[in-house]
Design a protein around this motif. Structure first.
Motif, PDB file in Angstrom:
ATOM      1  N   ALA A  52       0.829  -1.201   0.000  1.00 22.68           N
ATOM      2  CA  ALA A  52       0.000   0.000   0.000  1.00 22.68           C
ATOM      3  C   ALA A  52       0.865   1.254   0.000  1.00 22.68           C
ATOM      4  O   ALA A  52       0.583   2.230  -0.719  1.00 22.68           O
ATOM      5  N   ALA A  53       1.932   1.260   0.792  1.00 16.08           N
ATOM      6  CA  ALA A  53       2.812   2.418   0.851  1.00 16.08           C
ATOM      7  C   ALA A  53       3.525   2.627  -0.484  1.00 16.08           C
ATOM      8  O   ALA A  53       3.573   3.748  -1.010  1.00 16.08           O
ATOM      9  N   SER A  54       4.064   1.556  -1.047  1.00 14.80           N
ATOM     10  CA  SER A  54       4.774   1.650  -2.316  1.00 14.80           C
ATOM     11  C   SER A  54       3.857   2.166  -3.420  1.00 14.80           C
ATOM     12  O   SER A  54       4.250   3.016  -4.229  1.00 14.80           O
ATOM     13  N   THR A  55       2.629   1.674  -3.452  1.00 17.16           N
ATOM     14  CA  THR A  55       1.653   2.106  -4.457  1.00 17.16           C
ATOM     15  C   THR A  55       1.319   3.586  -4.291  1.00 17.16           C
ATOM     16  O   THR A  55       1.210   4.328  -5.274  1.00 17.16           O
ATOM     17  N   TRP A  56       1.158   4.021  -3.044  1.00 21.45           N
ATOM     18  CA  TRP A  56       0.839   5.427  -2.802  1.00 21.45           C
ATOM     19  C   TRP A  56       1.950   6.349  -3.274  1.00 21.45           C
ATOM     20  O   TRP A  56       1.688   7.375  -3.923  1.00 21.45           O
ATOM     21  N   PHE A  57       3.199   6.014  -2.979  1.00 25.80           N
ATOM     22  CA  PHE A  57       4.305   6.871  -3.396  1.00 25.80           C
ATOM     23  C   PHE A  57       4.353   6.990  -4.919  1.00 25.80           C
ATOM     24  O   PHE A  57       4.624   8.061  -5.464  1.00 25.80           O
ATOM     25  N   ARG A  58       4.055   5.889  -5.605  1.00 26.31           N
ATOM     26  CA  ARG A  58       4.020   5.939  -7.069  1.00 26.31           C
ATOM     27  C   ARG A  58       2.859   6.810  -7.557  1.00 26.31           C
ATOM     28  O   ARG A  58       2.999   7.587  -8.505  1.00 26.31           O
ATOM     29  N   GLY A  69       9.758   5.070  -1.041  1.00 24.79           N
ATOM     30  CA  GLY A  69       9.485   6.479  -0.854  1.00 24.79           C
ATOM     31  C   GLY A  69       9.543   7.278  -2.135  1.00 24.79           C
ATOM     32  O   GLY A  69       9.831   6.763  -3.211  1.00 24.79           O
ATOM     33  N   ILE A  70       9.251   8.549  -1.983  1.00 25.46           N
ATOM     34  CA  ILE A  70       9.318   9.514  -3.076  1.00 25.46           C
ATOM     35  C   ILE A  70      10.226  10.650  -2.633  1.00 25.46           C
ATOM     36  O   ILE A  70      10.215  11.052  -1.469  1.00 25.46           O
ATOM     37  N   SER A  71      11.026  11.157  -3.557  1.00 28.68           N
ATOM     38  CA  SER A  71      11.924  12.270  -3.268  1.00 28.68           C
ATOM     39  C   SER A  71      11.869  13.257  -4.425  1.00 28.68           C
ATOM     40  O   SER A  71      11.968  12.855  -5.595  1.00 28.68           O
ATOM     41  N   LEU A  72      11.722  14.541  -4.107  1.00 28.77           N
ATOM     42  CA  LEU A  72      11.543  15.571  -5.121  1.00 28.77           C
ATOM     43  C   LEU A  72      12.386  16.787  -4.768  1.00 28.77           C
ATOM     44  O   LEU A  72      12.408  17.223  -3.616  1.00 28.77           O
ATOM     45  N   VAL A  73      13.055  17.320  -5.767  1.00 32.26           N
ATOM     46  CA  VAL A  73      13.763  18.594  -5.624  1.00 32.26           C
ATOM     47  C   VAL A  73      13.564  19.379  -6.917  1.00 32.26           C
ATOM     48  O   VAL A  73      13.744  18.833  -8.009  1.00 32.26           O
ATOM     49  N   ALA A  74      13.197  20.662  -6.781  1.00 34.40           N
ATOM     50  CA  ALA A  74      12.970  21.518  -7.945  1.00 34.40           C
ATOM     51  C   ALA A  74      13.830  22.766  -7.847  1.00 34.40           C
ATOM     52  O   ALA A  74      13.827  23.457  -6.817  1.00 34.40           O
ATOM     53  N   HIS A  75      14.565  23.038  -8.918  1.00 34.63           N
ATOM     54  CA  HIS A  75      15.342  24.271  -9.067  1.00 34.63           C
ATOM     55  C   HIS A  75      14.729  25.050 -10.231  1.00 34.63           C
ATOM     56  O   HIS A  75      14.521  24.504 -11.316  1.00 34.63           O
ATOM     57  N   MET A  76      14.455  26.332  -9.999  1.00 32.96           N
ATOM     58  CA  MET A  76      13.598  27.093 -10.886  1.00 32.96           C
ATOM     59  C   MET A  76      14.383  28.019 -11.818  1.00 32.96           C
ATOM     60  O   MET A  76      15.517  28.418 -11.524  1.00 32.96           O
ATOM     61  N   GLN A  77      13.743  28.401 -12.939  1.00 28.67           N
ATOM     62  CA  GLN A  77      14.354  29.358 -13.851  1.00 28.67           C
ATOM     63  C   GLN A  77      14.376  30.760 -13.248  1.00 28.67           C
ATOM     64  O   GLN A  77      15.408  31.425 -13.248  1.00 28.67           O
ATOM     65  N   ASN A  78      13.251  31.202 -12.736  1.00 29.04           N
ATOM     66  CA  ASN A  78      13.121  32.560 -12.216  1.00 29.04           C
ATOM     67  C   ASN A  78      13.658  32.618 -10.790  1.00 29.04           C
ATOM     68  O   ASN A  78      13.201  31.866  -9.923  1.00 29.04           O
ATOM     69  N   PRO A  79      14.611  33.497 -10.491  1.00 27.93           N
ATOM     70  CA  PRO A  79      15.140  33.574  -9.128  1.00 27.93           C
ATOM     71  C   PRO A  79      14.097  33.948  -8.075  1.00 27.93           C
ATOM     72  O   PRO A  79      14.329  33.735  -6.884  1.00 27.93           O
ATOM     73  N   HIS A  80      12.971  34.501  -8.514  1.00 25.57           N
ATOM     74  CA  HIS A  80      11.929  34.879  -7.554  1.00 25.57           C
ATOM     75  C   HIS A  80      11.015  33.715  -7.201  1.00 25.57           C
ATOM     76  O   HIS A  80      10.232  33.833  -6.257  1.00 25.57           O
ATOM     77  N   ALA A 124      13.096  27.436  -4.877  1.00 22.36           N
ATOM     78  CA  ALA A 124      13.396  26.009  -4.965  1.00 22.36           C
ATOM     79  C   ALA A 124      12.617  25.286  -3.862  1.00 22.36           C
ATOM     80  O   ALA A 124      12.186  25.903  -2.875  1.00 22.36           O
ATOM     81  N   VAL A 125      12.452  23.995  -4.022  1.00 21.46           N
ATOM     82  CA  VAL A 125      11.655  23.262  -3.039  1.00 21.46           C
ATOM     83  C   VAL A 125      12.129  21.821  -2.966  1.00 21.46           C
ATOM     84  O   VAL A 125      12.679  21.274  -3.932  1.00 21.46           O
ATOM     85  N   HIS A 126      11.930  21.233  -1.794  1.00 23.54           N
ATOM     86  CA  HIS A 126      12.253  19.826  -1.558  1.00 23.54           C
ATOM     87  C   HIS A 126      11.069  19.167  -0.877  1.00 23.54           C
ATOM     88  O   HIS A 126      10.391  19.779  -0.040  1.00 23.54           O
ATOM     89  N   MET A 127      10.799  17.925  -1.248  1.00 29.58           N
ATOM     90  CA  MET A 127       9.759  17.139  -0.578  1.00 29.58           C
ATOM     91  C   MET A 127      10.139  15.674  -0.644  1.00 29.58           C
ATOM     92  O   MET A 127      10.641  15.196  -1.664  1.00 29.58           O
ATOM     93  N   ASN A 128       9.932  14.961   0.446  1.00 31.72           N
ATOM     94  CA  ASN A 128      10.027  13.507   0.367  1.00 31.72           C
ATOM     95  C   ASN A 128       9.186  12.886   1.475  1.00 31.72           C
ATOM     96  O   ASN A 128       8.950  13.484   2.525  1.00 31.72           O
ATOM     97  N   THR A 129       8.684  11.708   1.192  1.00 30.84           N
ATOM     98  CA  THR A 129       8.038  10.879   2.216  1.00 30.84           C
ATOM     99  C   THR A 129       8.472   9.442   1.984  1.00 30.84           C
ATOM    100  O   THR A 129       8.742   9.043   0.850  1.00 30.84           O
ATOM    101  N   ARG A 130       8.504   8.663   3.055  1.00 34.05           N
ATOM    102  CA  ARG A 130       9.039   7.312   2.938  1.00 34.05           C
ATOM    103  C   ARG A 130       8.517   6.416   4.062  1.00 34.05           C
ATOM    104  O   ARG A 130       8.083   6.896   5.105  1.00 34.05           O
ATOM    105  N   MET A 131       8.601   5.130   3.802  1.00 31.54           N
ATOM    106  CA  MET A 131       8.370   4.124   4.833  1.00 31.54           C
ATOM    107  C   MET A 131       9.595   3.221   4.885  1.00 31.54           C
ATOM    108  O   MET A 131      10.140   2.844   3.839  1.00 31.54           O
TER     109      MET A 131
END
Length: 293
Positions: A7-13, A113-124, A127-134
């Motif tokens: 269930a956890a693996s399916t949710w992360f996907r 788990g899932i892991s996300l990092v975003a680096h943006m074009q516009n300096p304004h 950037a953001v990070h998110m992850n959740t895991r079991m």
């Protein structure tokens, strides 16, 4: 526990699929600004594998990376489900940090788990990070994760907006969670050698095991669901803001801080490399360009 693992693996996907779809839709909607004449960004998807010492199946996942988009300069969204046995060094580290006994006698583990990092074009746009895991061993199981905002140009109203969404989702499960996990994020996402925080915080939690798996899984799902409304609102607000070369320079310097933290302090980076996961997936969080003064 096998049903819970599935269930956890399916949710992360599922969460990964929803985020990828939302980010590509954001790229499609960017019809103004200096990068609007580009093709809308799309994720390149590749399979990842974890290497095991004996060559047996050790799991893997999907690495999804978008580069050079209209809104995103680089963003990665990874999911994985890995398993096997922990090497002695990892056993000792886990026993020391989490107080788990018997790891040497039965060093099996399973993690998804899932892991996300975003680096943006516009300096304004931040950037953001998110992850959740079991994580599971024969001796204990737990959930962890969170999300945090990393602007190079800070807007207090954006910080408040991001935190408000996280608090609302936390409060639905336990009013004590948000202040507790906000404090944890402030302490965890701190760069001691720079004497400063990595960004403007968010929430972070680890070792979550109340004894009620369904409750803890529901909260972890809520953390995942909070991400898009928390992040997209500030991104849409700032993506058309005009910037200067000085703004871009500030962004590159801030990315240097991000890289330092991830390479020196981040436990997920260390665990991924020490346990044989795909190095490109583990280091996906690094920015495409950075600068040090």
């Amino acid at each position: 526990m096998d049903a819970q693992k599935q269930a956890a693996s399916t949710w992360f996907r599922t969460l990964r699929d929803n985020i990828v779809q939302a980010f590509e839709a954001l790229e499609d909607s960017q019809t103004t600004g200096p990068f609007s004449d580009r093709e809308a960004g799309r994720f390149e998807v590749s399979e990842t594998k974890r290497d095991s010492a004996d060559g047996s199946d050790a799991g893997g996942g999907l690495m999804s990376v978008m580069r050079g988009g209209r809104v995103f300069e680089k963003v990665g969204v990874n999911v994985s489900t890995v398993y096997g046995t922990l090497a002695p060094r990892a056993q000792a580290a886990m026993a020391a940090r989490k107080g788990i006994e018997g790891m040497a006698d039965d060093p099996r583990f399973w993690a998804s788990g899932i892991s996300l990092v975003a680096h943006m074009q516009n300096p304004h746009t931040p950037a953001v990070h998110m992850n959740t895991r079991m994580f599971w061993t024969p001796h204990a199981w737990w959930f962890g994760g969170g999300s945090d905002l990393n602007p190079c140009i800070e807007y207090p109203e954006d910080t408040n907006s991001f935190h408000t969404v996280l608090k609302e989702h936390c409060d639905q499960h336990d009013p004590a969670y948000y202040p507790r996990f906000k404090k944890w994020a402030d302490e965890y996402f701190y760069i001691p050698h720079r004497n400063r925080a990595r960004g403007v915080g968010g929430i972070f939690y680890d070792d979550l095991n109340t004894g009620d798996w369904d409750r803890d899984f529901a909260f972890t799902q809520a953390v995942g669901r909070a991400f898009l409304p928390a992040f997209l609102s500030v991104t849409v607000k700032r993506r058309d803001t005009a910037w200067t070369e000085a703004d871009k320079d500030a962004q590159l310097i801030h990315r240097g801080l991000y890289a330092e933290y991830n390479l020196v302090y981040d436990r997920g980076t260390k665990f991924g490399l020490e346990t044989g996961h795909d190095a490109n997936a583990v280091l996906m969080s690094l920015p495409p360009l950075a600068k040090w003064v």
